[in-house]
Design a protein around this motif. Structure first.
Motif, PDB file in Angstrom:
ATOM      1  N   TYR A 177      42.591  11.213  19.224  1.00 41.75           N
ATOM      2  CA  TYR A 177      42.936   9.931  19.847  1.00 41.75           C
ATOM      3  C   TYR A 177      44.407   9.877  20.230  1.00 41.75           C
ATOM      4  CZ  TYR A 177      45.304   7.787  15.782  1.00 41.75           C
ATOM      5  OH  TYR A 177      46.180   7.482  14.779  1.00 41.75           O
ATOM      6  N   HIS A 206      51.224  11.310  26.826  1.00 43.24           N
ATOM      7  CA  HIS A 206      50.130  11.019  25.881  1.00 43.24           C
ATOM      8  C   HIS A 206      48.861  11.776  26.275  1.00 43.24           C
ATOM      9  CE1 HIS A 206      51.841   8.073  23.121  1.00 43.24           C
ATOM     10  NE2 HIS A 206      52.535   7.605  24.137  1.00 43.24           N
ATOM     11  N   ARG A 250      49.299  15.323  25.200  1.00 39.39           N
ATOM     12  CA  ARG A 250      49.104  15.549  23.756  1.00 39.39           C
ATOM     13  C   ARG A 250      47.625  15.419  23.380  1.00 39.39           C
ATOM     14  NH1 ARG A 250      52.640  12.134  19.652  1.00 39.39           N
ATOM     15  NH2 ARG A 250      51.165  10.516  20.235  1.00 39.39           N
ATOM     16  N   ARG A 259      51.666  15.834   2.939  1.00 41.48           N
ATOM     17  CA  ARG A 259      51.128  15.981   4.293  1.00 41.48           C
ATOM     18  C   ARG A 259      50.213  17.196   4.343  1.00 41.48           C
ATOM     19  NH1 ARG A 259      48.951  14.141   8.049  1.00 41.48           N
ATOM     20  NH2 ARG A 259      49.721  13.943  10.181  1.00 41.48           N
ATOM     21  N   LYS A 316      46.291  15.056  16.610  1.00 41.38           N
ATOM     22  CA  LYS A 316      46.143  13.617  16.371  1.00 41.38           C
ATOM     23  C   LYS A 316      44.646  13.354  16.301  1.00 41.38           C
ATOM     24  CE  LYS A 316      48.359   9.321  17.728  1.00 41.38           C
ATOM     25  NZ  LYS A 316      48.555   8.905  16.342  1.00 41.38           N
ATOM     26  N   VAL A 355      52.344   7.003  10.183  1.00 47.06           N
ATOM     27  CA  VAL A 355      52.107   6.820  11.629  1.00 47.06           C
ATOM     28  C   VAL A 355      53.427   6.897  12.393  1.00 47.06           C
ATOM     29  CG1 VAL A 355      49.962   5.448  11.592  1.00 47.06           C
ATOM     30  CG2 VAL A 355      52.170   4.293  11.320  1.00 47.06           C
ATOM     31  N   ASN A 400      57.552   9.099  12.910  1.00 49.54           N
ATOM     32  CA  ASN A 400      58.502  10.182  12.618  1.00 49.54           C
ATOM     33  C   ASN A 400      59.768   9.579  12.023  1.00 49.54           C
ATOM     34  OD1 ASN A 400      57.146  11.400  15.525  1.00 49.54           O
ATOM     35  ND2 ASN A 400      57.204  12.714  13.714  1.00 49.54           N
ATOM     36  N   LEU A 459      53.464  15.523  13.447  1.00 47.77           N
ATOM     37  CA  LEU A 459      53.029  15.251  14.817  1.00 47.77           C
ATOM     38  C   LEU A 459      54.285  15.269  15.690  1.00 47.77           C
ATOM     39  CD1 LEU A 459      50.499  14.320  16.536  1.00 47.77           C
ATOM     40  CD2 LEU A 459      51.510  12.051  16.419  1.00 47.77           C
ATOM     41  N   ILE A 505      55.994  11.314  20.535  1.00 46.41           N
ATOM     42  CA  ILE A 505      56.555  11.139  21.878  1.00 46.41           C
ATOM     43  C   ILE A 505      57.833  10.308  21.798  1.00 46.41           C
ATOM     44  CG2 ILE A 505      56.066  10.011  24.110  1.00 46.41           C
ATOM     45  CD1 ILE A 505      53.158  11.285  23.643  1.00 46.41           C
ATOM     46  N   THR A 506      57.869   9.317  20.918  1.00 40.53           N
ATOM     47  CA  THR A 506      59.090   8.527  20.731  1.00 40.53           C
ATOM     48  C   THR A 506      60.178   9.423  20.126  1.00 40.53           C
ATOM     49  OG1 THR A 506      57.498   6.832  20.068  1.00 40.53           O
ATOM     50  CG2 THR A 506      59.833   6.218  20.021  1.00 40.53           C
ATOM     51  N   ARG A 507      59.795  10.281  19.179  1.00 38.79           N
ATOM     52  CA  ARG A 507      60.736  11.250  18.592  1.00 38.79           C
ATOM     53  C   ARG A 507      61.372  12.094  19.692  1.00 38.79           C
ATOM     54  NH1 ARG A 507      60.303  16.654  17.244  1.00 38.79           N
ATOM     55  NH2 ARG A 507      61.467  17.337  15.394  1.00 38.79           N
ATOM     56  N   THR A 512      60.269   6.132  14.002  1.00 35.76           N
ATOM     57  CA  THR A 512      59.903   5.908  15.408  1.00 35.76           C
ATOM     58  C   THR A 512      58.402   6.081  15.605  1.00 35.76           C
ATOM     59  OG1 THR A 512      60.184   8.252  15.985  1.00 35.76           O
ATOM     60  CG2 THR A 512      62.117   6.844  16.245  1.00 35.76           C
ATOM     61  N   ASN A 513      57.855   5.267  16.463  1.00 33.04           N
ATOM     62  CA  ASN A 513      56.524   5.520  17.018  1.00 33.04           C
ATOM     63  C   ASN A 513      56.288   4.618  18.216  1.00 33.04           C
ATOM     64  OD1 ASN A 513      55.490   3.039  16.143  1.00 33.04           O
ATOM     65  ND2 ASN A 513      54.383   3.900  14.417  1.00 33.04           N
ATOM     66  N   THR A 526      54.248   2.135  18.797  1.00 30.65           N
ATOM     67  CA  THR A 526      54.108   0.680  18.652  1.00 30.65           C
ATOM     68  C   THR A 526      55.381   0.022  18.103  1.00 30.65           C
ATOM     69  OG1 THR A 526      52.995   1.113  16.557  1.00 30.65           O
ATOM     70  CG2 THR A 526      51.591   0.589  18.436  1.00 30.65           C
TER      71      THR A 526
HETATM   72  N1  PDD Z   1      50.875   7.053  15.473  1.00 24.55           N
HETATM   73  N2  PDD Z   1      53.365  10.802  13.177  1.00 24.55           N
HETATM   74  C1  PDD Z   1      52.102  10.353  12.998  1.00 24.55           C
HETATM   75  C2  PDD Z   1      51.309  10.885  11.855  1.00 24.55           C
HETATM   76  C3  PDD Z   1      51.555   9.405  13.895  1.00 24.55           C
HETATM   77  O1  PDD Z   1      50.300   8.981  13.723  1.00 24.55           O
HETATM   78  C4  PDD Z   1      52.373   8.912  14.956  1.00 24.55           C
HETATM   79  C5  PDD Z   1      51.852   7.904  15.944  1.00 24.55           C
HETATM   80  C6  PDD Z   1      53.685   9.385  15.089  1.00 24.55           C
HETATM   81  C7  PDD Z   1      54.586   8.934  16.200  1.00 24.55           C
HETATM   82  O2  PDD Z   1      54.148   9.410  17.452  1.00 24.55           O
HETATM   83  P1  PDD Z   1      54.439   8.627  18.814  1.00 24.55           P
HETATM   84  O3  PDD Z   1      55.918   8.432  18.890  1.00 24.55           O
HETATM   85  O4  PDD Z   1      53.931   9.540  19.850  1.00 24.55           O
HETATM   86  O5  PDD Z   1      53.701   7.310  18.728  1.00 24.55           O
HETATM   87  C8  PDD Z   1      54.138  10.350  14.185  1.00 24.55           C
HETATM   88  C9  PDD Z   1      50.327   6.068  16.386  1.00 24.55           C
HETATM   89  C10 PDD Z   1      51.265   4.960  16.687  1.00 24.55           C
HETATM   90  C11 PDD Z   1      48.990   5.604  15.839  1.00 24.55           C
HETATM   91  O6  PDD Z   1      48.429   6.311  15.022  1.00 24.55           O
HETATM   92  O7  PDD Z   1      48.471   4.591  16.285  1.00 24.55           O
END
Ligand code: PDD
Length: 263
Positions: A31, A47, A50, A137, A148, A184, A186, A205, A208-210, A243-244, A246
């Motif tokens: 997802y 996205h 990925r 982890r 993911k 969820v 980084n 993971l 993308i925000t990272r 960071t993430n 949302t």
């Molecule tokens: N989660 N690490 C993990 C384990 C995550 O599930 C996520 C994102 C991230 C950050 O990734 P990004 O910057 O691409 O959102 C790091 C999303 C928000 C979720 O599970 O809904």
């Protein structure tokens, strides 16, 4: 609300997936979570890229990029959304019980979208509380955290620990005790003026925000270290954030009993 299910938009109560779907039975699927700002999906191509990489790891066929793009925007339009939370889910599909992916016919493809409900402003103003989870982890060689996947129990176990200890997020260490990532998100921290973040080799993971934070740091001449860090390294940090998609960039005011200033 409308949901895009396989090949069409359907009203949410009619968006049903089989109890024999291997996503439901085994967590066999992948997802992505995205955000739209003013009707535009932020980093959509990244996205989708990925999602494709996650699917590649588990040998799952996903629809073409153009189809995914179009269905994401169709779902946003059908629900008349502007600032939105969007999730694409692709599962192995319906099949008899058994682990063999070839038991399944067509994959199940779902896009859901709803209005984005922001986190409380106080989180950004005052910071959030994190804990170091006991749950480690997943090993890269077991279930690579780069996937993911719909199999999120590793993260859920750490999230339960966070909840039990009144924290917003849990930091997970890898099997060697190195800081990996949140459930969820980084993790970043500043130590002696250097912006630090666990390297991908720790088993995380590739957020993308990272990636955005890393490229902004490079572009702005900020010293950056993508490295191998231990919990003790957090003790000497002057600033911590996670960071993430949302939360974007969320300041951290505490990790266990250690307090940090809000940058
Ligand atoms: N989660 N690490 C993990 C384990 C995550 O599930 C996520 C994102 C991230 C950050 O990734 P990004 O910057 O691409 O959102 C790091 C999303 C928000 C979720 O599970 O809904």
């Amino acid at each position: 609300m409308y949901v895009f299910l396989n090949d069409m938009l359907v009203p949410e109560p009619e968006a049903r997936v089989s109890v024999y779907d291997h996503g439901f039975l085994y967590g066999d699927g992948v997802y992505e979570t995205m955000r739209a700002y003013g009707g535009i999906v932020f980093m959509l191509d990244e996205h989708i890229g990925r999602l494709g990489r996650s699917a590649g790891f588990i040998k799952l066929n996903i629809p073409e990029r153009d189809f995914i793009r179009a269905t994401v925007y169709k779902t946003i339009a059908a629900n008349k959304l502007s600032d939105a939370y969007i999730r694409i889910t692709v599962s192995r599909g319906k099949g008899p019980v058994g682990l063999d992916p070839e038991l399944c016919g067509e994959t199940t493809y779902v896009v859901i979208a709803r209005e984005f409900s922001p986190y409380p402003k106080s989180y950004y103003r005052d910071g959030t509380k994190l804990i170091l989870a006991k749950t480690r982890r997943n090993l890269i060689g077991a279930i690579n955290p780069k996937i993911k996947s719909l199999n999120f129990l590793n993260n859920i176990l750490a999230r339960i620990e966070a909840k039990e200890r009144g924290a917003h997020e849990a930091i997970m260490l890898n099997a060697e005790g190195l800081i990996a990532e949140g459930t969820v998100s980084n993790l970043f921290f500043v130590r002696e003026g250097v912006l630090c973040t666990p390297s991908e080799e720790t088993g995380i993971l590739d957020g993308i925000t990272r990636g955005i934070i890393i490229s902004l740091a490079k572009r702005n001449g900020i010293d950056l270290e993508e490295g191998m860090f231990r919990p003790a390294d957090l003790l000497s940090a002057t600033e911590v954030f996670f960071t993430n998609t949302t939360s974007e960039v969320m300041p951290v005011s505490r990790v266990d009993d250690v307090k940090y200033g809000i940058g």
